[in-house]
Design a protein around this motif. Sequence first.
Motif: not given
Length: 343
Positions: A140, A324, A312, A326, A155, A147, A143, A160, A157-158, A136-137
């Motif tokens: 991100i 987004l 996204t 989540q 991470g 998902i 870029e 999921w 704000s991503h 995830i990191d």
Amino acid sequence: MSIRELASHLNISIGTVSRALNGRSDVNAETRKRVLEAAAELGYVPNQSGRSLRQGTTNAIGFMVETNSEMSNHGDTFFTSVYDGVQKVFAPHHLDLVVLLCPSGDDPYDHVRRVVARRFVDALFISAIQRHDPRIDFLIEREIPFIALGRSLSGGSHPWIDLDFEGVATQAVNRLVARGHRRIGLVNPGSEINLGYIFADAYRAALAANGIAYDPQLLVRAEQTDEEGGYRSADALLALEPRPTAVVLVNENMAIGVYRRLHEAGLMPGRDMAVIGLRQSQLTGFLSPTLTCFRISLFDLGRRLAEGLLATMPAYRDSHPVGLVQEVWPIELVPGESDPPPR
């Protein structure tokens, strides 16, 4: 890592590295192989490939699945139904879904880095989410649109979507307590997958809400969350004194192993130990007594995952303005005959 650093590491010119990364014919096969392997190993992502992934130029989207855990846990039907929902959303956009199998023993983080470096796809679905998931990191930071099927502490704000494991644990414990059970076991994954932590926290909270003290002996961590794992977990629970009168399973296929071990001990599932599984499936439909479990709309889950991912990607945001995503995906209890009151 810059292209200059990659070239220095390989002791070849920047121009040769660039031509090898871009598939130019004037680079011999051995050199191209060295460059691609080093780029994947060191996590180098060319700016061009980053732009390609962000803008969407291959018209293919990757879905990463770990064959050492998810395929054995859910069998083919779980992901097949999810894929079907994803492709329903992709079809009008002429996008292809590519399943990326991360083999047993391979590092999922390295697998994602190789996929990104080789520019296979425009975006990614990732699953089997770890409590701290470096994928995830990485995505991100680069870029790259993605998902996650599952939550993580990693991470920022991503996007999921995760199954409602809190709801499963809470409803299962409440149902068993209402039927008179006080000694309730839980079989959880032995890995660092985050759903295990979520499931265990909700289980302990539900016990406390019902005035039952948590007994750590009743929480069994299974290295395999399949039929074999269910068999071994039931064996561990039967060795306790007193043994639990009920058990909640983090995977439905484990119920097959639990039933087998109980029969070998001269016990009857349901009658001598109540059993609640996770997901209603074709396999568990053949169990006797019928398994109390939970219904999940996997096709609709796949559609929502696809919508969340396309939101996204700049080329598809206008057609899927969902923002987004989540979300905790709902589940529905399906009562069976496997969890009567204790004898």
